[in-house]
Design a protein around this motif. Structure first.
Motif, PDB file in Angstrom:
ATOM      1  N   GLU A   1      35.993  31.217  52.389  1.00  0.00           N
ATOM      2  CA  GLU A   1      35.951  31.754  51.018  1.00  0.00           C
ATOM      3  C   GLU A   1      36.730  30.859  50.044  1.00  0.00           C
ATOM      4  O   GLU A   1      36.895  31.214  48.884  1.00  0.00           O
ATOM      5  CB  GLU A   1      36.509  33.176  50.993  1.00  0.00           C
TER       6      GLU A   1
ATOM      7  N   VAL B   1      39.711  36.585  40.622  1.00  0.00           N
ATOM      8  CA  VAL B   1      40.084  35.171  40.647  1.00  0.00           C
ATOM      9  C   VAL B   1      41.539  35.093  40.199  1.00  0.00           C
ATOM     10  O   VAL B   1      41.945  35.745  39.235  1.00  0.00           O
ATOM     11  CB  VAL B   1      39.169  34.345  39.717  1.00  0.00           C
TER      12      VAL B   1
ATOM     13  N   THR C   1      47.674  33.994  50.790  1.00  0.00           N
ATOM     14  CA  THR C   1      46.682  33.126  50.190  1.00  0.00           C
ATOM     15  C   THR C   1      46.435  33.472  48.723  1.00  0.00           C
ATOM     16  O   THR C   1      46.789  34.560  48.250  1.00  0.00           O
ATOM     17  CB  THR C   1      45.347  33.212  50.956  1.00  0.00           C
ATOM     18  N   TYR C   2      45.778  32.540  48.046  1.00  0.00           N
ATOM     19  CA  TYR C   2      45.486  32.630  46.625  1.00  0.00           C
ATOM     20  C   TYR C   2      44.009  32.376  46.420  1.00  0.00           C
ATOM     21  O   TYR C   2      43.447  31.442  47.015  1.00  0.00           O
ATOM     22  CB  TYR C   2      46.341  31.589  45.899  1.00  0.00           C
ATOM     23  N   LYS C   3      43.369  33.181  45.576  1.00  0.00           N
ATOM     24  CA  LYS C   3      41.940  33.018  45.290  1.00  0.00           C
ATOM     25  C   LYS C   3      41.785  32.209  43.995  1.00  0.00           C
ATOM     26  O   LYS C   3      42.019  32.725  42.909  1.00  0.00           O
ATOM     27  CB  LYS C   3      41.281  34.389  45.133  1.00  0.00           C
TER      28      LYS C   3
ATOM     29  N   PHE D   1      39.955  30.082  49.892  1.00  0.00           N
ATOM     30  CA  PHE D   1      41.285  30.511  49.483  1.00  0.00           C
ATOM     31  C   PHE D   1      42.281  29.389  49.736  1.00  0.00           C
ATOM     32  O   PHE D   1      42.148  28.633  50.696  1.00  0.00           O
ATOM     33  CB  PHE D   1      41.710  31.765  50.263  1.00  0.00           C
TER      34      PHE D   1
ATOM     35  N   LEU E   1      37.809  41.264  50.028  1.00  0.00           N
ATOM     36  CA  LEU E   1      37.971  40.055  49.223  1.00  0.00           C
ATOM     37  C   LEU E   1      37.040  40.041  48.017  1.00  0.00           C
ATOM     38  O   LEU E   1      37.367  39.459  46.984  1.00  0.00           O
ATOM     39  CB  LEU E   1      37.740  38.804  50.075  1.00  0.00           C
TER      40      LEU E   1
ATOM     41  N   LEU F   1      39.114  33.384  55.361  1.00  0.00           N
ATOM     42  CA  LEU F   1      39.759  32.987  54.112  1.00  0.00           C
ATOM     43  C   LEU F   1      39.457  31.530  53.771  1.00  0.00           C
ATOM     44  O   LEU F   1      39.234  31.195  52.606  1.00  0.00           O
ATOM     45  CB  LEU F   1      41.265  33.224  54.206  1.00  0.00           C
TER      46      LEU F   1
END
Length: 167
Positions: free
Chosen positions: A150, A127, A164-166, A152, A122, A147
């Protein structure tokens, strides 16, 4: 991985085609180019699908037989896939990534290595990047928690898929 070397030597399409769920998720992404890391790529079913959609793919696996089969397709079809024969536990991606895919990968790792590897990978995701984990439901809780810690955003958390999306 010796177990998969034997399996892939007997069947050049052991896992078949990319799943409909997988193809649907990637058909709806909001970018059309970038670099994707495919952890546990094996014979490359997901890597090939992604490369044919225009993404640059880094296919990582410990099975030399599976990766040799993938490399043959890469060479024959001139696909933008870098094939890397290495144990993922010791692998460091060469750049920031747009997407990381781990399709049926984490269950093969020892319990104590899963979260550590996920955290390390990760840190190489840019981003605005995506993380896709498709695996046995029993391995997902700790990965899901990681996740969430973090921060996400979860686009899908259903039927063994964490997408998932950061932010």
């Amino acid at each position: 991985m010796q177990k998969y070397d034997k399996i892939y030597a007997k069947d050049e399409s052991y896992f078949g085609h990319t799943s409909k769920q997988f193809t649907t998720l990637f058909s709806n992404l909001d970018f059309d180019s970038g670099t994707i890391l495919d952890l546990g790529a094996g014979q490359g079913r997901d890597a090939i699908f992604l490369a044919k959609r225009g993404y640059n793919v880094i296919a990582v696996d410990s099975s030399k037989v599976g990766l040799d089969q993938l490399q043959e397709r890469v060479d024959t079809e001139n696909l933008p896939i870098e094939v890397v024969h290495v144990d993922a536990l010791g692998y460091t991606p060469p750049q920031d990534l747009d997407v990381i895919v781990a399709d049926r990968f984490f269950h093969e790792l020892p319990n104590n290595a899963r979260v550590k590897l996920l955290q390390r990978m990760l840190s190489h995701l840019r981003v605005g990047g995506y993380m896709l984990i498709a695996d046995e439901k029993s391995v997902l809780p700790n990965l899901r928690d990681t996740l969430k810690k973090e921060k996400f955003e979860f686009l899908r958390d259903k039927n063994g898929i964490l997408f998932t999306y950061k932010p």
